[in-house]
Design a protein around this motif. Structure first.
Motif, mmCIF file in Angstrom:
data_model
loop_
_atom_site.group_PDB
_atom_site.id
_atom_site.type_symbol
_atom_site.label_atom_id
_atom_site.label_comp_id
_atom_site.label_asym_id
_atom_site.label_seq_id
_atom_site.Cartn_x
_atom_site.Cartn_y
_atom_site.Cartn_z
ATOM 1 N N VAL A 122 0.831 -1.210 0.000
ATOM 2 C CA VAL A 122 0.000 0.000 0.000
ATOM 3 C C VAL A 122 0.861 1.253 0.000
ATOM 4 O O VAL A 122 0.530 2.266 -0.639
ATOM 5 N N PHE A 123 1.992 1.217 0.686
ATOM 6 C CA PHE A 123 2.830 2.409 0.843
ATOM 7 C C PHE A 123 3.919 2.504 -0.225
ATOM 8 O O PHE A 123 4.771 3.389 -0.153
ATOM 9 N N GLU A 159 -6.697 2.654 -11.328
ATOM 10 C CA GLU A 159 -7.267 1.340 -11.030
ATOM 11 C C GLU A 159 -8.114 1.385 -9.766
ATOM 12 O O GLU A 159 -9.179 0.761 -9.688
ATOM 13 N N PHE A 160 -7.650 2.147 -8.779
ATOM 14 C CA PHE A 160 -8.414 2.267 -7.531
ATOM 15 C C PHE A 160 -9.758 2.943 -7.766
ATOM 16 O O PHE A 160 -10.786 2.495 -7.247
ATOM 17 N N ILE A 161 -9.772 3.997 -8.559
ATOM 18 C CA ILE A 161 -11.029 4.703 -8.832
ATOM 19 C C ILE A 161 -11.990 3.810 -9.604
ATOM 20 O O ILE A 161 -13.203 3.759 -9.309
ATOM 21 N N GLU A 162 -11.481 3.080 -10.587
ATOM 22 C CA GLU A 162 -12.346 2.181 -11.356
ATOM 23 C C GLU A 162 -12.932 1.087 -10.475
ATOM 24 O O GLU A 162 -14.135 0.778 -10.569
ATOM 25 N N GLN A 163 -12.117 0.503 -9.612
ATOM 26 C CA GLN A 163 -12.613 -0.556 -8.739
ATOM 27 C C GLN A 163 -13.562 -0.008 -7.680
ATOM 28 O O GLN A 163 -14.554 -0.664 -7.321
ATOM 29 N N GLN A 174 0.829 -5.290 -6.187
ATOM 30 C CA GLN A 174 0.767 -3.826 -6.151
ATOM 31 C C GLN A 174 -0.103 -3.274 -7.277
ATOM 32 O O GLN A 174 -0.814 -2.282 -7.086
ATOM 33 N N ARG A 175 -0.078 -3.925 -8.422
ATOM 34 C CA ARG A 175 -0.800 -3.403 -9.584
ATOM 35 C C ARG A 175 -2.285 -3.731 -9.562
ATOM 36 O O ARG A 175 -3.120 -2.907 -9.959
ATOM 37 N N LEU A 176 -2.660 -4.926 -9.076
ATOM 38 C CA LEU A 176 -4.041 -5.375 -9.179
ATOM 39 C C LEU A 176 -4.725 -5.582 -7.833
ATOM 40 O O LEU A 176 -5.893 -5.232 -7.667
ATOM 41 N N LEU A 231 -8.290 -1.959 -1.286
ATOM 42 C CA LEU A 231 -8.603 -0.623 -0.766
ATOM 43 C C LEU A 231 -10.003 -0.179 -1.192
ATOM 44 O O LEU A 231 -10.712 0.488 -0.425
ATOM 45 N N ALA A 232 -10.411 -0.544 -2.396
ATOM 46 C CA ALA A 232 -11.754 -0.175 -2.852
ATOM 47 C C ALA A 232 -12.825 -0.847 -2.002
ATOM 48 O O ALA A 232 -13.805 -0.204 -1.603
ATOM 49 N N THR A 233 -12.659 -2.135 -1.698
ATOM 50 C CA THR A 233 -13.640 -2.810 -0.847
ATOM 51 C C THR A 233 -13.673 -2.219 0.555
ATOM 52 O O THR A 233 -14.741 -2.105 1.162
#
Length: 282
Positions: free
Chosen positions: A51-52, A60-64, A158-160, A166-168
């Protein structure tokens, strides 16, 4: 003439004579659940460390986040109404038998905020969003996309995995507030309309029994439950077995495992909270 000595048959070659290491026995089936549990905790630690790290996958975070919120908002709001109504009706019936109708509002709202709301949010996220996350990662795994990413020096975690977990977590925290409000309104409506309760007594009992840490523990539960749902879905998606059929089995396993962990963790958090935070007026 003396008889020649008997010829001994050649001894079978062993790992020591070949110069190789001894063969490792296959692990027992009894140790398989422990090994998978260790791998699950290892993935959770790897996600916590990733995460850090930079760069953070903002897109990717916004889409998820948008995807998880889109598939869970409406079901969560619809489920919270009858759930809050059932709690209000059951609590109202019990308090009427005990002669404590004035505490119906406080008891039902506390049950919704502390217990029902985080569990509803987590179960919906695990069933709707978690299954989709597991299927997506599992399909990438059997198509060897994750192996190709590792060859190119890109970490799949880190990528997926990190953006999805974090989205959940963030969606669970936000949905918990929505479900708490909708469930409280549903319980208020059914208590006042169907059980002939008074609005003033409902609100007064809530303010007399509820306290701010009750809301904090609800949000903390939602955050932890969202993390568990995302980690379990990612773990089963990263480890499918048997091709496309294995992906479907992994999706089912992720939902079942998440449900079991949620109820166990909820019991532990509730017991700790009741020991640490004294009841209001106690």
């Amino acid at each position: 003439m003396t008889a020649p000595p008997p010829v001994r048959p050649p001894e079978p070659a062993t790992d020591e004579t070949r110069g190789t290491t001894p063969r490792q026995r296959p692990p027992s089936r009894l140790l398989a659940p422990l090994r998978q549990t260790g791998q699950l905790f290892a993935l959770a630690l790897a996600v916590g460390r990733a995460v850090f790290r930079r760069p953070f996958q903002v897109r990717e975070f916004i889409e998820q986040f948008w995807f998880v919120a889109g598939v869970t908002i409406l079901p969560a709001a619809l489920v919270s109404i009858p759930f809050g109504a059932v709690i209000a009706l059951q609590v109202g019936s019990l308090t009427e038998q005990l002669g404590a109708q004035s505490f119906t509002g406080g008891a039902s709202v506390l049950a919704v905020i502390q217990q029902a709301s985080p569990l509803i949010v987590a179960l919906l996220i695990a069933g709707a969003a978690g299954s989709a996350i597991c299927a997506d990662l599992g399909s990438r795994k059997i198509r060897e996309e994750l192996d190709a990413m590792e060859v190119m020096g890109v970490s799949p975690i880190q990528r997926l995995v990190v953006p999805r977990v974090l989205a959940t977590m963030f969606v669970a925290v936000l949905l918990n507030g929505l479900v708490s409000v909708v469930g409280t309104l549903g319980g208020y409506f059914f208590n006042v309309i169907l059980q002939d309760g008074t609005p003033g007594a409902y609100l007064a009992s809530f303010s007399a029994l509820a306290q701010l840490p009750d809301l904090y523990i609800g949000e903390l539960k939602a955050l932890i439950f969202g993390f568990i749902a995302g980690i379990v879905a990612a773990y089963r998606g990263l480890n499918p077995r048997g091709g496309p059929k294995g992906v479907g089995d992994a999706v089912n396993q992720s939902v079942v495992i998440t449900f079991m962990l949620l109820f166990a963790v909820n019991m532990i958090l509730t017991a700790i909270y009741l020991q640490i935070v004294p009841p209001k007026g106690g």
